[in-house]
Design an enzyme around this catalytic site. Structure first.
Site, short mmCIF file in Angstrom:
data_model
loop_
_atom_site.label_atom_id
_atom_site.label_comp_id
_atom_site.label_asym_id
_atom_site.label_seq_id
_atom_site.Cartn_x
_atom_site.Cartn_y
_atom_site.Cartn_z
N LEU A 74 0.67 -1.07 -0.10
CA LEU A 74 -0.01 0.04 0.07
C LEU A 74 0.66 1.25 0.10
O LEU A 74 0.41 2.15 -0.69
CB LEU A 74 -0.81 0.10 1.18
CG LEU A 74 -2.12 -1.21 1.12
CD1 LEU A 74 -2.98 -0.74 2.24
CD2 LEU A 74 -3.00 -0.69 0.16
N ASP A 105 13.89 4.27 9.28
CA ASP A 105 13.42 3.11 10.30
C ASP A 105 12.47 4.05 11.28
O ASP A 105 12.80 4.84 12.05
CB ASP A 105 14.73 2.64 11.09
CG ASP A 105 13.92 1.40 12.12
OD1 ASP A 105 12.84 1.58 12.11
OD2 ASP A 105 14.95 1.03 12.69
N VAL A 106 11.12 3.79 11.26
CA VAL A 106 10.24 4.49 11.94
C VAL A 106 10.25 4.29 13.35
O VAL A 106 9.94 5.28 14.22
CB VAL A 106 8.81 4.68 11.61
CG1 VAL A 106 8.65 5.02 10.15
CG2 VAL A 106 8.22 2.85 11.76
N TYR A 113 -1.31 -6.30 16.92
CA TYR A 113 -1.35 -5.63 15.90
C TYR A 113 -2.64 -4.77 16.07
O TYR A 113 -2.69 -3.58 15.68
CB TYR A 113 -1.41 -6.49 14.55
CG TYR A 113 -1.95 -5.69 13.34
CD1 TYR A 113 -0.94 -5.28 12.60
CD2 TYR A 113 -3.23 -5.73 12.71
CE1 TYR A 113 -1.11 -4.38 11.46
CE2 TYR A 113 -3.43 -5.18 11.46
CZ TYR A 113 -2.65 -4.61 10.80
OH TYR A 113 -2.96 -3.83 9.59
N LYS A 151 -3.14 -0.48 16.02
CA LYS A 151 -4.03 0.10 15.08
C LYS A 151 -5.20 0.86 15.85
O LYS A 151 -5.54 1.93 15.28
CB LYS A 151 -4.61 -0.81 14.16
CG LYS A 151 -3.42 -1.46 13.27
CD LYS A 151 -2.75 -0.53 12.35
CE LYS A 151 -1.82 -0.89 11.42
NZ LYS A 151 -1.17 0.32 10.77
N1 LIG Z 1 -3.10 -4.50 2.96
C1 LIG Z 1 -4.04 -4.73 3.87
O1 LIG Z 1 -5.06 -5.25 3.35
C2 LIG Z 1 -4.30 -3.74 4.95
C3 LIG Z 1 -5.23 -3.87 5.69
C4 LIG Z 1 -5.43 -2.94 6.78
C5 LIG Z 1 -4.24 -2.24 7.11
N2 LIG Z 1 -3.35 -2.24 6.35
C6 LIG Z 1 -2.24 -1.16 6.70
O2 LIG Z 1 -1.77 -0.58 5.39
C7 LIG Z 1 -0.25 -0.24 5.72
C8 LIG Z 1 0.52 -1.01 4.50
O3 LIG Z 1 0.22 -2.32 4.59
P1 LIG Z 1 0.71 -3.34 3.56
O4 LIG Z 1 -0.13 -4.46 3.56
O5 LIG Z 1 1.22 -2.73 2.42
O6 LIG Z 1 2.11 -3.83 4.46
P2 LIG Z 1 3.39 -4.58 3.86
O7 LIG Z 1 3.83 -5.28 5.07
O8 LIG Z 1 3.29 -4.97 2.55
O9 LIG Z 1 4.58 -3.31 3.87
C9 LIG Z 1 4.89 -2.67 5.05
C10 LIG Z 1 6.23 -1.88 4.74
O10 LIG Z 1 6.63 -1.29 5.98
C11 LIG Z 1 8.32 -1.56 5.99
N3 LIG Z 1 8.40 -1.51 7.27
C12 LIG Z 1 8.66 -2.31 8.15
N4 LIG Z 1 8.97 -2.05 9.44
C13 LIG Z 1 9.68 -0.92 9.21
C14 LIG Z 1 10.22 0.14 9.92
N5 LIG Z 1 10.61 -0.01 11.13
N6 LIG Z 1 10.49 1.49 9.55
C15 LIG Z 1 10.25 1.65 8.02
N7 LIG Z 1 9.51 0.74 7.40
C16 LIG Z 1 9.35 -0.61 7.67
C17 LIG Z 1 8.36 -2.89 5.39
O11 LIG Z 1 9.67 -2.94 5.02
C18 LIG Z 1 7.27 -2.85 3.99
O12 LIG Z 1 7.75 -2.33 3.05
C19 LIG Z 1 0.17 -0.98 7.06
O13 LIG Z 1 -0.04 0.16 8.26
C20 LIG Z 1 -0.96 -1.96 7.33
O14 LIG Z 1 -1.19 -1.94 8.74
C21 LIG Z 1 -3.12 -2.96 5.24
#
Ligand SMILES: NC(=O)c1ccc[n+]([C@@H]2O[C@H](COP(=O)([O-])OP(=O)(O)OC[C@H]3O[C@@H](n4cnc5c(N)ncnc54)[C@H](O)[C@@H]3O)[C@@H](O)[C@H]2O)c1
Length: 249
Positions: A18, A63-64, A156, A160
């Site tokens: 995302l 790194d957040v 998690y 959230k």
């Molecule tokens: N995909 C979904 O269906 C979904 C549903 C609900 C919420 N979300 C939220 O949307 C967001 C993106 O989801 P996604 O599915 O693309 O996740 P993802 O796991 O595909 O990507 C997460 C990214 O965050 C990076 N990351 C991890 N730890 C980090 C850190 N310490 N510092 C910086 N970067 C870091 C990872 O390297 C990765 O590129 C997240 O906040 C997730 O909780 C996603």
């Protein structure tokens, strides 16, 4: 109405999924985008892909979990772009774990990335955007923070849920300064993290969605473009749900 030309955006966790889709959406809307991630090579590869599509973009390791690193990265992007107008707090870890099996270390890690990282981002951006008199902060939460989650862990879900409170606290503080802060709350969006779920879990999950399909990353990107635009200037402290009708309120 939704043009983002002359806007500069920083997205965390933008190497894939995302974060990358939102970066692409904002860039297609006209913004310059900084793709940041703990995975430096992934962020660079993603930026190359967007550049090849004609987007103006840069990549940075950030790194957040580390406030100083976040501040350094934010300042570097602000210096090279001439300011940051839009911050998307997207980075997260999503462990699939029974609540009986969550260790203290994993609890702390999830909170450090998902909740504390967002707090750092909001606070760093708040100071910068308040001075500029315009800003947009988008926090990626999740349906898991609104309802009991059958798929992701309790840590998690708790992280959230905390994002909604953070969003409202910063929204209230920044409202008089032209800075809005909103949460985007997706569920069941097609992409790498959904693909990591086994087939039976995916099928069970799909059966709970009234629209009868998974969401598309571009639909989340469109929500981000709207909330980042001038058109959404009267919208703050709220949550935009993208969950295929699973939660109606
Ligand atoms: N995909 C979904 O269906 C979904 C549903 C609900 C919420 N979300 C939220 O949307 C967001 C993106 O989801 P996604 O599915 O693309 O996740 P993802 O796991 O595909 O990507 C997460 C990214 O965050 C990076 N990351 C991890 N730890 C980090 C850190 N310490 N510092 C910086 N970067 C870091 C990872 O390297 C990765 O590129 C997240 O906040 C997730 O909780 C996603």
């Amino acid at each position: 109405m939704f043009s983002l030309s002359n806007r500069n955006a920083l997205i965390t966790g933008a190497a894939r999924g995302l974060g990358l889709a939102i970066a692409r959406g904002l860039a297609q809307g006209g913004a310059r985008v900084a793709l940041t991630d703990i995975d430096a090579d992934g962020a660079e590869a993603a930026a190359r892909t967007l550049r090849a599509e004609g987007c103006e973009t840069t990549a940075l390791k950030l790194d957040v979990r580390d406030e100083a690193d976040f501040q350094r990265g934010f300042d570097a992007v602000a210096a090279s772009f001439g300011g940051v107008d839009i911050l998307v707090n997207n980075a997260a870890v999503t462990p699939h774990r029974s609540l009986w099996d969550i260790t203290t270390a994993e609890w702390d890690e999830v909170m450090a990335v998902n909740l504390r990282g967002c707090f750092f981002g909001c606070r760093i951006a708040a100071t910068h955007m308040r001075e500029r008199g315009w800003g947009r902060i988008l926090n990626l939460s999740s349906l898991a923070g609104q309802q009991a989650s059958s798929v992701t862990g309790a840590h998690y879900a708790a992280s959230k849920a905390g994002l909604f409170a953070l969003t409202r606290c910063f929204a209230q503080e920044l409202a008089p300064h032209g800075v809005t802060v909103n949460a985007i709350s997706p569920a069941a969006i097609r992409g790498p993290s959904l693909d990591e779920l086994d087939e039976p879990s995916q099928r069970r999950f799909l059966a709970t969605l009234p629209v009868g399909r998974f969401g598309d990353e571009t639909e989340v990107a469109a929500a981000a473009v709207y909330l980042a635009s001038d058109a959404a200037g009267f919208v703050t402290g709220t949550t935009l749900d993208l969950n295929g009708g699973r939660l109606m309120r």
